[in-house]
Design a protein around this motif. Structure first.
Motif, PDB file in Angstrom:
ATOM      1  N   LYS A 209       0.844  -1.196   0.000  1.00  0.00           N
ATOM      2  CA  LYS A 209       0.000   0.000   0.000  1.00  0.00           C
ATOM      3  C   LYS A 209       0.876   1.242   0.000  1.00  0.00           C
ATOM      4  CE  LYS A 209      -4.040  -2.107   2.167  1.00  0.00           C
ATOM      5  NZ  LYS A 209      -5.008  -2.056   3.288  1.00  0.00           N
ATOM      6  N   VAL A 210       1.434   1.507  -1.171  1.00  0.00           N
ATOM      7  CA  VAL A 210       2.308   2.662  -1.365  1.00  0.00           C
ATOM      8  C   VAL A 210       1.804   3.451  -2.568  1.00  0.00           C
ATOM      9  CG1 VAL A 210       4.368   1.665  -0.301  1.00  0.00           C
ATOM     10  CG2 VAL A 210       3.875   1.206  -2.712  1.00  0.00           C
ATOM     11  N   GLY A 226       6.401  10.307   2.755  1.00  0.00           N
ATOM     12  CA  GLY A 226       6.164   9.862   4.128  1.00  0.00           C
ATOM     13  C   GLY A 226       4.750  10.139   4.603  1.00  0.00           C
ATOM     14  N   SER A 227       4.014  10.991   3.877  1.00  0.00           N
ATOM     15  CA  SER A 227       2.630  11.288   4.254  1.00  0.00           C
ATOM     16  C   SER A 227       1.743  10.065   3.988  1.00  0.00           C
ATOM     17  CB  SER A 227       2.104  12.491   3.470  1.00  0.00           C
ATOM     18  OG  SER A 227       2.863  13.641   3.730  1.00  0.00           O
ATOM     19  N   THR A 228       0.553  10.111   4.544  1.00  0.00           N
ATOM     20  CA  THR A 228      -0.418   9.026   4.345  1.00  0.00           C
ATOM     21  C   THR A 228      -1.584   9.532   3.507  1.00  0.00           C
ATOM     22  OG1 THR A 228       0.163   7.988   6.457  1.00  0.00           O
ATOM     23  CG2 THR A 228      -1.959   7.398   5.481  1.00  0.00           C
ATOM     24  N   LEU A 229      -1.874   8.821   2.432  1.00  0.00           N
ATOM     25  CA  LEU A 229      -2.988   9.143   1.551  1.00  0.00           C
ATOM     26  C   LEU A 229      -4.105   8.147   1.813  1.00  0.00           C
ATOM     27  CD1 LEU A 229      -4.151  10.636  -1.006  1.00  0.00           C
ATOM     28  CD2 LEU A 229      -3.056   8.840  -2.367  1.00  0.00           C
ATOM     29  N   TYR A 236      -2.511   4.661   2.177  1.00  0.00           N
ATOM     30  CA  TYR A 236      -1.351   4.411   1.332  1.00  0.00           C
ATOM     31  C   TYR A 236      -0.226   5.368   1.719  1.00  0.00           C
ATOM     32  CZ  TYR A 236      -4.847   2.013  -1.497  1.00  0.00           C
ATOM     33  OH  TYR A 236      -5.855   1.186  -1.920  1.00  0.00           O
ATOM     34  N   LYS A 237       0.962   4.834   1.825  1.00  0.00           N
ATOM     35  CA  LYS A 237       2.125   5.653   2.188  1.00  0.00           C
ATOM     36  C   LYS A 237       2.732   6.269   0.931  1.00  0.00           C
ATOM     37  CE  LYS A 237       6.637   5.509   4.473  1.00  0.00           C
ATOM     38  NZ  LYS A 237       7.649   4.647   5.145  1.00  0.00           N
ATOM     39  N   VAL A 238       2.946   7.572   0.952  1.00  0.00           N
ATOM     40  CA  VAL A 238       3.546   8.278  -0.183  1.00  0.00           C
ATOM     41  C   VAL A 238       5.052   8.037  -0.169  1.00  0.00           C
ATOM     42  CG1 VAL A 238       3.910  10.503  -1.300  1.00  0.00           C
ATOM     43  CG2 VAL A 238       1.732  10.035  -0.142  1.00  0.00           C
ATOM     44  N   ILE A 239       5.579   7.404  -1.227  1.00  0.00           N
ATOM     45  CA  ILE A 239       7.013   7.100  -1.267  1.00  0.00           C
ATOM     46  C   ILE A 239       7.758   7.965  -2.280  1.00  0.00           C
ATOM     47  CG2 ILE A 239       6.655   4.723  -0.537  1.00  0.00           C
ATOM     48  CD1 ILE A 239       7.064   3.903  -3.494  1.00  0.00           C
ATOM     49  N   LEU A 257      -0.409  -1.823  -9.583  1.00  0.00           N
ATOM     50  CA  LEU A 257      -1.573  -2.273 -10.337  1.00  0.00           C
ATOM     51  C   LEU A 257      -2.522  -3.119  -9.491  1.00  0.00           C
ATOM     52  CD1 LEU A 257      -3.111  -2.489 -12.982  1.00  0.00           C
ATOM     53  CD2 LEU A 257      -1.606  -4.381 -13.653  1.00  0.00           C
ATOM     54  N   LYS A 258      -1.975  -4.032  -8.686  1.00  0.00           N
ATOM     55  CA  LYS A 258      -2.836  -4.892  -7.861  1.00  0.00           C
ATOM     56  C   LYS A 258      -3.633  -4.072  -6.864  1.00  0.00           C
ATOM     57  CE  LYS A 258      -0.239  -9.242  -8.211  1.00  0.00           C
ATOM     58  NZ  LYS A 258       0.459 -10.294  -7.457  1.00  0.00           N
ATOM     59  N   GLN A 259      -3.018  -3.040  -6.283  1.00  0.00           N
ATOM     60  CA  GLN A 259      -3.733  -2.190  -5.339  1.00  0.00           C
ATOM     61  C   GLN A 259      -4.838  -1.408  -6.036  1.00  0.00           C
ATOM     62  OE1 GLN A 259      -3.659  -1.806  -2.038  1.00  0.00           O
ATOM     63  NE2 GLN A 259      -2.182  -3.482  -1.830  1.00  0.00           N
TER      64      GLN A 259
END
Length: 485
Positions: A209-210, A226-229, A236-239, A257-259
């Motif tokens: 979940k990125v 590092g923020s969370t969406l 989802y973690k913003v990378i 794609l799977k997410q």
């Protein structure tokens, strides 16, 4: 002897040489300007097309959207608890696939196996509509009313309760999401962007979940690495933050794609298959092969998409290609003709000179060589002036950088197209009539254009010299005697 005589004759006829050179220079300068502007138009069109499909993508495979069935289940639906107090904010997301009907993921492998296909990658385009806000409950208040009683006098009573205040305040926001095959990022929606902060996906993150956000979306919503969406209750973690190579890209969020398939309730589904051909010259053949072997799909190439580009960019490009090139050819032919006529006229005024040279023993070929040599020098001088003028005009166009508008329409309303989410006919723009992009025009001058200018200068000199030399070779020594007064 040839060089000395050539230098002396050119210095004696400076004005005539300059007139011939300037005529050629104007024609050559126009050719350079038109060619450089045409090259700038082509670069602008390529920039527009790069905003619509991944780098290295030759075509996309999609499936046309079917007509609405009248079932309201596909319409956005939001459920809220109307009894909640105003102190609690409520939020609901509606996730929908975008860009035509979904295709089975197995079709990606099937497309990749077609003859002439180098690689194929699937992507899922989603559109998220987010509604958040709060309700404010009204308060019931009763009012006291006076009414006239019976015959004995007046009486008082309480009126029906009335609700005062209350209401709702909700904000609606939508953004695009692209599902990326993390194992093959060289094709697909993320291929047109560069990671400027953080990092991109790794092959091991296919189920993680990125998320990677576009620079504009991250800035607008104050996200950083590092923020969370949060989308539809999932975090989802913003990378990484991605900056598109073309500023017109409209994809906001990239997920594995799977997410994206899980989020859009589209397991083992894709909306767009990006295809790279083994040979760019065989794109039309590969398109035909895919359409023949995989029925029910729509194959769109960059050439198909280019036909949908309209606006001032398309108009200017057509003018530069058609009117501009024909005008430059006409001016160039006129310049060659004027140079030839002026050279021939100059030879006619040198009857005594050439007749005397022949009387002294000069053969006709030597006289012709002298005239051609002078004409080539005039042509080279005109070429140098023309290159200088052409470079000046091209530099001026680049410095001014006039803005041109490209309007991108759908490819025949098939619901598909190149680009994936929001980028063009295959994304959010498919639901709109047109998407407008502003492009700054430049006028790059290539080495090939300079070489063409030099070639034209020499050609102009040879044409003028051939006509003048032919005229000089026909002179006889007796002509010199007749010209003596």
């Amino acid at each position: 002897m040839f060089g000395i005589y050539l230098k002396r004759e050119l210095s004696r006829r400076k004005k005539a040489a300059l007139v011939i050179a300037m005529g050629l220079a104007l024609g050559i300068a126009l050719v350079i300007t038109v060619n450089s502007v045409s090259a700038g138009m082509q670069q602008a069109q390529e920039k527009v097309l790069k905003s619509l499909y991944g780098l290295g993508t030759d075509m996309t495979v999609t499936k046309a959207q079917t007509a609405p069935s009248g079932n309201a289940s596909d319409r956005p639906k939001f459920d809220f608890d109307a009894k909640s107090s105003g102190s609690k904010e409520q939020s609901s997301d509606r996730v929908m696939t975008q860009g035509g009907q979904t295709l089975k993921s197995s079709l990606v492998t099937e497309v990749a196996a077609q003859k002439g296909v180098s690689s194929a990658v699937g992507s899922l385009s989603l559109n998220v509509v987010k509604v958040n806000g709060s309700f404010t409950q009204g308060k019931a208040k009763s009012s006291t009313s006076n009414s006239q009683g019976g015959p004995g006098g007046q009486g008082g009573g309480t009126g029906a309760p009335q609700v005062q205040g209350g209401g709702a305040s909700f904000d609606v926001n939508s953004y695009s999401v692209a599902g990326v095959d993390v194992s093959h990022q060289e094709l697909g929606p993320l291929a047109t962007s560069k990671i400027t902060t953080g990092k991109t996906f790794t092959a091991a993150q296919s189920s993680s979940k990125v998320a990677v956000l576009s620079k504009s979306y991250a800035k607008e919503n104050k996200y950083k690495v590092g923020s969370t969406l949060k989308i539809s209750g999932k975090k989802y973690k913003v990378i990484g933050i991605a900056t598109p190579d073309s500023s017109e890209s409209t994809t906001d969020v990239y997920l594995p794609l799977k997410q994206a398939q899980t989020l859009g309730d589209a397991k083992n589904k894709v909306t767009t298959i990006y295809v790279k051909a083994t040979d760019s010259k065989q794109i039309a053949t590969v398109k035909t092969t895919i359409q023949k072997n995989i029925s029910g799909t729509t194959v769109t190439t960059s050439a198909d998409l280019a036909d949908t580009v309209s606006g001032s960019l398309s108009t200017a490009s057509n003018l530069a290609t058609n009117v501009g090139k024909w005008l430059s050819i006409a001016v160039l032919v006129a310049a060659f003709l004027v140079a030839a006529l002026l050279t021939s006229s100059a030879v006619s005024r040198r009857v005594r000179e050439f007749g005397t040279l022949k009387a002294l023993g000069w053969p006709s070929r030597k006289v012709t060589r002298q005239v051609v040599g002078e004409s080539i020098v005039n042509g080279l001088l005109g070429g140098a002036l023309g290159i200088a003028l052409g470079l000046g005009a091209a530099y001026t166009v680049t410095a001014i950088s006039p803005k041109l508008t490209a309007e991108l329409g759908s490819t025949g309303g098939n619901g598909g197209g190149m680009g994936g989410p929001g980028g063009g006919p295959g994304g959010q723009a498919a639901s709109a009539a047109k998407n407008t992009i502003d492009i700054a025009l430049s006028a790059p001058v290539s080495v090939t254009t300079i070489a063409l200018a030099v070639g034209l200068a020499v050609t102009g000199g040879l044409i003028a010299g051939a006509m003048g030399g032919w005229r000089a070779s026909r002179m006889r020594p007796a002509d010199a005697l007749r010209s003596v007064s």
